[in-house]
Design a protein around this motif. Structure first.
Motif, PDB file in Angstrom:
ATOM      1  N   ASN A 294       0.873  -1.172   0.068  1.00 25.90           N
ATOM      2  CA  ASN A 294       0.103   0.064   0.198  1.00 25.90           C
ATOM      3  C   ASN A 294       0.831   1.245  -0.125  1.00 25.90           C
ATOM      4  OD1 ASN A 294      -2.962  -0.864   0.446  1.00 25.90           O
ATOM      5  ND2 ASN A 294      -1.639  -2.182   1.902  1.00 25.90           N
ATOM      6  N   VAL A 295       0.647   2.079  -1.113  1.00 31.52           N
ATOM      7  CA  VAL A 295       1.585   3.307  -1.028  1.00 31.52           C
ATOM      8  C   VAL A 295       0.814   4.575  -1.281  1.00 31.52           C
ATOM      9  CG1 VAL A 295       3.158   4.647  -2.286  1.00 31.52           C
ATOM     10  CG2 VAL A 295       3.194   2.170  -2.430  1.00 31.52           C
ATOM     11  N   CYS A 296       0.930   5.332  -0.224  1.00 26.69           N
ATOM     12  CA  CYS A 296       0.095   6.849  -0.218  1.00 26.69           C
ATOM     13  C   CYS A 296       0.889   8.188  -0.466  1.00 26.69           C
ATOM     14  CB  CYS A 296      -0.901   6.834   1.035  1.00 26.69           C
ATOM     15  SG  CYS A 296      -1.909   8.453   0.914  1.00 26.69           S
ATOM     16  N   ILE A 297       0.752   8.845  -1.226  1.00 25.90           N
ATOM     17  CA  ILE A 297       1.563  10.070  -1.587  1.00 25.90           C
ATOM     18  C   ILE A 297       0.650  11.250  -0.865  1.00 25.90           C
ATOM     19  CG2 ILE A 297       2.643  11.652  -2.980  1.00 25.90           C
ATOM     20  CD1 ILE A 297       2.694   9.709  -5.251  1.00 25.90           C
ATOM     21  N   THR A 298       0.976  11.949   0.164  1.00 24.62           N
ATOM     22  CA  THR A 298       0.354  12.918   0.799  1.00 24.62           C
ATOM     23  C   THR A 298       1.180  14.304   0.624  1.00 24.62           C
ATOM     24  OG1 THR A 298      -0.566  11.646   2.588  1.00 24.62           O
ATOM     25  CG2 THR A 298      -0.292  13.926   3.058  1.00 24.62           C
ATOM     26  N   GLU A 299       0.476  15.317   0.025  1.00 25.76           N
ATOM     27  CA  GLU A 299       1.190  16.522  -0.113  1.00 25.76           C
ATOM     28  C   GLU A 299       0.288  17.872   0.629  1.00 25.76           C
ATOM     29  OE1 GLU A 299       2.995  16.072  -4.783  1.00 25.76           O
ATOM     30  OE2 GLU A 299       1.368  17.779  -4.162  1.00 25.76           O
ATOM     31  N   LYS A 300       1.092  18.374   1.283  1.00 21.65           N
ATOM     32  CA  LYS A 300       0.385  19.293   2.036  1.00 21.65           C
ATOM     33  C   LYS A 300       1.227  20.775   1.215  1.00 21.65           C
ATOM     34  CE  LYS A 300       0.253  16.881   6.410  1.00 21.65           C
ATOM     35  NZ  LYS A 300       0.530  16.925   7.796  1.00 21.65           N
ATOM     36  N   VAL A 301      -0.077  21.627   1.389  1.00 18.65           N
ATOM     37  CA  VAL A 301       0.404  23.120   0.857  1.00 18.65           C
ATOM     38  C   VAL A 301       0.490  24.195   1.840  1.00 18.65           C
ATOM     39  CG1 VAL A 301      -1.793  23.352  -0.330  1.00 18.65           C
ATOM     40  CG2 VAL A 301      -0.128  24.802  -1.125  1.00 18.65           C
ATOM     41  N   LYS A 302       1.215  24.919   2.208  1.00 16.47           N
ATOM     42  CA  LYS A 302       1.410  26.006   3.017  1.00 16.47           C
ATOM     43  C   LYS A 302       1.169  27.290   2.145  1.00 16.47           C
ATOM     44  CE  LYS A 302       4.068  24.557   6.900  1.00 16.47           C
ATOM     45  NZ  LYS A 302       5.100  25.097   7.889  1.00 16.47           N
ATOM     46  N   CYS A 303       0.602  28.375   2.557  1.00 15.88           N
ATOM     47  CA  CYS A 303       0.462  29.715   1.549  1.00 15.88           C
ATOM     48  C   CYS A 303       0.205  30.793   2.403  1.00 15.88           C
ATOM     49  CB  CYS A 303      -0.914  29.323   0.845  1.00 15.88           C
ATOM     50  SG  CYS A 303      -0.968  30.526  -0.715  1.00 15.88           S
ATOM     51  N   MET A 304       0.524  32.138   2.046  1.00 17.89           N
ATOM     52  CA  MET A 304       0.627  33.257   2.612  1.00 17.89           C
ATOM     53  C   MET A 304       0.268  34.243   1.476  1.00 17.89           C
ATOM     54  SD  MET A 304       1.359  33.281   5.903  1.00 17.89           S
ATOM     55  CE  MET A 304       2.272  34.379   6.613  1.00 17.89           C
ATOM     56  N   GLN A 305      -1.034  34.595   1.374  1.00 22.23           N
ATOM     57  CA  GLN A 305      -1.678  35.520   0.351  1.00 22.23           C
ATOM     58  C   GLN A 305      -1.857  36.882   1.016  1.00 22.23           C
ATOM     59  OE1 GLN A 305      -4.419  33.783  -2.438  1.00 22.23           O
ATOM     60  NE2 GLN A 305      -3.817  31.698  -1.845  1.00 22.23           N
ATOM     61  N   TYR A 306      -1.643  37.909   0.500  1.00 17.08           N
ATOM     62  CA  TYR A 306      -1.878  39.210   0.725  1.00 17.08           C
ATOM     63  C   TYR A 306      -2.562  40.317  -0.163  1.00 17.08           C
ATOM     64  CZ  TYR A 306       2.331  37.740   3.454  1.00 17.08           C
ATOM     65  OH  TYR A 306       2.991  37.075   4.277  1.00 17.08           O
ATOM     66  N   ASP A 307      -2.718  39.923  -1.227  1.00 19.19           N
ATOM     67  CA  ASP A 307      -3.503  40.650  -2.318  1.00 19.19           C
ATOM     68  C   ASP A 307      -2.838  42.266  -2.337  1.00 19.19           C
ATOM     69  OD1 ASP A 307      -5.561  41.365  -4.363  1.00 19.19           O
ATOM     70  OD2 ASP A 307      -6.578  42.111  -2.735  1.00 19.19           O
ATOM     71  N   LYS A 308      -1.560  42.212  -2.156  1.00 19.86           N
ATOM     72  CA  LYS A 308      -1.068  43.645  -2.208  1.00 19.86           C
ATOM     73  C   LYS A 308       0.043  43.674  -3.255  1.00 19.86           C
ATOM     74  CE  LYS A 308      -1.524  44.634   2.821  1.00 19.86           C
ATOM     75  NZ  LYS A 308      -0.834  45.142   4.177  1.00 19.86           N
ATOM     76  N   ARG A 309       0.108  44.967  -4.066  1.00 20.47           N
ATOM     77  CA  ARG A 309       1.110  45.164  -5.041  1.00 20.47           C
ATOM     78  C   ARG A 309       2.534  45.239  -4.613  1.00 20.47           C
ATOM     79  NH1 ARG A 309       3.400  50.078  -7.463  1.00 20.47           N
ATOM     80  NH2 ARG A 309       3.763  49.733  -9.500  1.00 20.47           N
ATOM     81  N   ASP A 310       2.895  45.619  -3.407  1.00 25.30           N
ATOM     82  CA  ASP A 310       4.078  45.566  -3.126  1.00 25.30           C
ATOM     83  C   ASP A 310       4.690  44.272  -2.095  1.00 25.30           C
ATOM     84  OD1 ASP A 310       2.313  46.279  -0.848  1.00 25.30           O
ATOM     85  OD2 ASP A 310       4.165  47.661  -0.120  1.00 25.30           O
ATOM     86  N   VAL A 311       3.618  43.156  -2.126  1.00 28.74           N
ATOM     87  CA  VAL A 311       3.948  42.191  -1.224  1.00 28.74           C
ATOM     88  C   VAL A 311       3.930  40.841  -2.131  1.00 28.74           C
ATOM     89  CG1 VAL A 311       3.530  40.763   0.677  1.00 28.74           C
ATOM     90  CG2 VAL A 311       3.322  43.278   0.688  1.00 28.74           C
ATOM     91  N   VAL A 312       4.965  40.003  -2.140  1.00 26.34           N
ATOM     92  CA  VAL A 312       4.808  38.736  -2.774  1.00 26.34           C
ATOM     93  C   VAL A 312       3.999  37.682  -2.158  1.00 26.34           C
ATOM     94  CG1 VAL A 312       6.219  36.824  -3.964  1.00 26.34           C
ATOM     95  CG2 VAL A 312       6.727  39.376  -4.239  1.00 26.34           C
ATOM     96  N   ASP A 313       3.045  37.113  -2.624  1.00 22.79           N
ATOM     97  CA  ASP A 313       2.386  35.875  -2.042  1.00 22.79           C
ATOM     98  C   ASP A 313       3.353  34.604  -2.326  1.00 22.79           C
ATOM     99  OD1 ASP A 313       0.147  37.448  -1.903  1.00 22.79           O
ATOM    100  OD2 ASP A 313      -0.907  36.452  -3.679  1.00 22.79           O
ATOM    101  N   THR A 314       3.603  33.995  -1.095  1.00 21.70           N
ATOM    102  CA  THR A 314       4.324  32.924  -0.962  1.00 21.70           C
ATOM    103  C   THR A 314       3.398  31.677  -0.885  1.00 21.70           C
ATOM    104  OG1 THR A 314       4.566  32.857   1.350  1.00 21.70           O
ATOM    105  CG2 THR A 314       6.155  34.129  -0.062  1.00 21.70           C
ATOM    106  N   TRP A 315       3.810  30.299  -1.435  1.00 20.14           N
ATOM    107  CA  TRP A 315       3.321  28.912  -1.129  1.00 20.14           C
ATOM    108  C   TRP A 315       4.397  27.900  -1.118  1.00 20.14           C
ATOM    109  CZ3 TRP A 315       2.127  32.373  -5.000  1.00 20.14           C
ATOM    110  CH2 TRP A 315       2.601  31.685  -6.311  1.00 20.14           C
ATOM    111  N   GLN A 316       4.114  26.776  -0.405  1.00 19.40           N
ATOM    112  CA  GLN A 316       5.078  25.843  -0.351  1.00 19.40           C
ATOM    113  C   GLN A 316       4.581  24.744  -0.593  1.00 19.40           C
ATOM    114  OE1 GLN A 316       6.980  26.869   3.487  1.00 19.40           O
ATOM    115  NE2 GLN A 316       8.998  26.764   2.419  1.00 19.40           N
ATOM    116  N   VAL A 317       4.915  23.781  -1.126  1.00 17.73           N
ATOM    117  CA  VAL A 317       4.303  22.140  -1.305  1.00 17.73           C
ATOM    118  C   VAL A 317       5.373  21.172  -0.752  1.00 17.73           C
ATOM    119  CG1 VAL A 317       3.377  20.527  -2.744  1.00 17.73           C
ATOM    120  CG2 VAL A 317       2.952  22.998  -3.377  1.00 17.73           C
ATOM    121  N   TYR A 318       5.038  20.390   0.232  1.00 14.12           N
ATOM    122  CA  TYR A 318       5.859  19.326   0.482  1.00 14.12           C
ATOM    123  C   TYR A 318       5.282  18.011   0.764  1.00 14.12           C
ATOM    124  CZ  TYR A 318       4.026  21.018   5.152  1.00 14.12           C
ATOM    125  OH  TYR A 318       3.068  21.309   6.202  1.00 14.12           O
TER     126      TYR A 318
END
Length: 487
Positions: free
Chosen positions: A208-232
């Motif tokens: 039995n094999v199971c791939i679990t991916e989790k996604v972290k995210c920080m969204q701001y909706d601002k012109r001078d700030v970059v949204d960030t996200w990570q997948v592991y």
């Protein structure tokens, strides 16, 4: 591949920190002194280590700026820390938090510490992580029962004698061990049987094999700030196969033009691996030279369930794009939440909900709202809105929530938050998408090779789960990692 010390710690913002368990390995420490030479830093006392680690993790004195800890050049992309002690900087300390507890260990580095070697060259890190995760799996089910948890912690010393004798991790599946010495299994008579196979399975082969991916995210909706996200991701395996040392080969596949897997860490049961696969790091920019497969793992599986490997990936977009606006209008707050599911994401959720907390205020006294899809509920404490979107987004893939909120008098029982002061606020998303991964990573059942008698039964699954998925109020300041440079 050994550990100098291991700790299980607890941190309570009100009661402070405490050492629940610690184990030191003097013979490994002597080896560390030899390998590290003049750069060797001794392991401090438990109380000194606790204080230093809590400080490094920003669990104490987080309101004070400390240059060696808080400067932007010290952004940590891993769970490996340099802990400042009286004897010097203790490195590499592997530490992470889980369900209110802190799990930490100090692997042996078999060379001088100046200049610091690459993390990939410290073989004890992957084994230390596997052992700590085994302890997490052993401790976690009893977190809600203090008496049961105390009993399990009391058994850890005997269990580690079997799992990590003399500081060398041999069996990271702590739950499979017996805390009593009366029933310790005899050493296997087959010299080819590895130490991590504690018993021999009898029956029809199953994988039995199971791939679990989790996604972290920080969204701001601002012109001078970059949204960030990570997948592991993590690839969990359970192999019920006869034989003392059966060989299995499993391959991870990606779709055409899929983002490559990076920061790969493998279980110690993997017998060989392409070195180029382990050198791909998320700290480096993506280009054509980045290793993109095949991801093949030959291994001799442990008897119990285990994580074959961990990885990260730089995906181009987050699964759900959001916008949150919260503004004050007199004595009321006006809120607007817009969510959009990206068209590349499978529109079939086990659950999907957005939680809108209100900190440093009284209970919600009056609520008027309108949702375009799903259902909105008010928590029992009247400090949290729970928007249940359900198992599918509508055909437009967009949903919205608008409303006005007014509050009563604040009391001691209502939640407070140091970061979310004024109008600084967030929406946090919780979701799970079965049979889907953000990277597209999957296991082809027909590619799994098992060198054992009998036709095996093979089951493969995958899932995407949200983890720390935040959408910050775009009308107020918000915590961020970095800003873009604008002309």
């Amino acid at each position: 591949m050994a550990l100098r010390a291991l700790w299980l710690l607890k941190h309570d913002p009100e009661a402070g920190g405490a050492v629940l368990f610690s184990r030191r390995y003097p013979t490994v420490e002597i080896r560390a002194e030899t390998f590290n030479g003049s750069t060797h830093v001794p392991v401090p006392s438990d109380s000194a280590f606790l204080k230093a680690l809590l400080f490094e993790l920003r669990l104490v004195d987080d309101h004070i700026f400390v240059e060696h800890r808080d400067t932007c050049t010290q952004i940590n992309h891993s769970s490996v820390y340099s802990v400042r002690t009286e004897g010097g900087d203790l490195w590499p300390v592997l530490a992470f938090q889980k369900s209110g507890l802190i799990y930490a260990c100090l692997p042996l580095v078999e060379e001088t510490l100046e200049p610091r070697p690459a993390l990939l060259s410290v073989s004890g890190l992957s084994q230390g992580l596997a052992l700590l995760l085994g302890i997490v799996d052993y401790i976690s089910p009893s977190r809600k029962n203090e008496a049961e948890m105390s009993a399990k912690i009391g058994q850890l010393r005997n269990l580690l004698i079997q799992a990590c004798p003399l500081g060398t991790p041999l069996n990271t599946n702590i739950r499979s061990l017996n805390s009593s010495f009366d029933d310790i299994q005899e050493m296997p008579t087959d010299e080819n049987q590895p130490a991590w196979r504690s018993n021999t399975y009898k029956g029809k082969p199953q994988v039995n094999v199971c791939i679990t991916e989790k996604v972290k995210c920080m969204q701001y909706d601002k012109r001078d700030v970059v949204d960030t996200w990570q997948v592991y991701g993590a690839v969990n395996c359970k192999c019920d196969i006869e034989g003392s040392a059966p060989n299995v080969t499993l391959s991870l596949n990606l779709p055409t033009n899929g983002p490559p897997l990076q920061d790969i860490v493998v279980h110690h049961c993997v017998t060989s691996v392409d070195p180029a696969m382990l050198m791909s790091s998320s700290a480096e920019p993506l280009d054509d030279s980045v290793y993109s497969g095949p991801y093949k793992f030959p291994f001799i599986p442990p008897s119990e369930s285990f994580n074959l490997c961990y990885y990260t990936s730089q995906v181009p977009v987050p699964p759900i794009l959001g916008r949150y606006q919260l503004i004050e209008e007199g004595s009321q707050l006006k809120i607007t939440v817009n969510l959009k599911l990206h068209e590349s994401i499978r529109n079939s959720f086990e659950f999907c909900e957005a939680r809108v907390p209100f900190f440093n205020r009284g209970p919600i006294a009056q609520l008027e709202y309108k949702v375009s899809y799903g259902q909105l509920d008010l928590s029992r404490e009247k400090s949290l809105l729970v928007w249940s979107i359900g198992q599918k987004f509508p055909k437009s893939l967009e949903v919205s929530l608008t409303g006005t909120v007014s509050f009563g008098t604040a009391g001691k029982k209502h939640p407070t938050d140091y970061v979310c002061s004024g109008n600084t606020a967030y929406v946090k998303l919780y979701f799970r998408i079965p049979d889907f991964t953000l990277t597209g990573c999957y296991v082809d059942q027909h590619s799994i090779q098992i060198f054992a008698p009998g036709k095996p039964k093979i089951a493969a699954s995958r899932e995407l789960i949200s983890s720390d998925y935040y959408i910050w109020n775009s009308k107020a300041p918000a915590p961020m990692m970095y800003r873009t440079l604008l002309d």
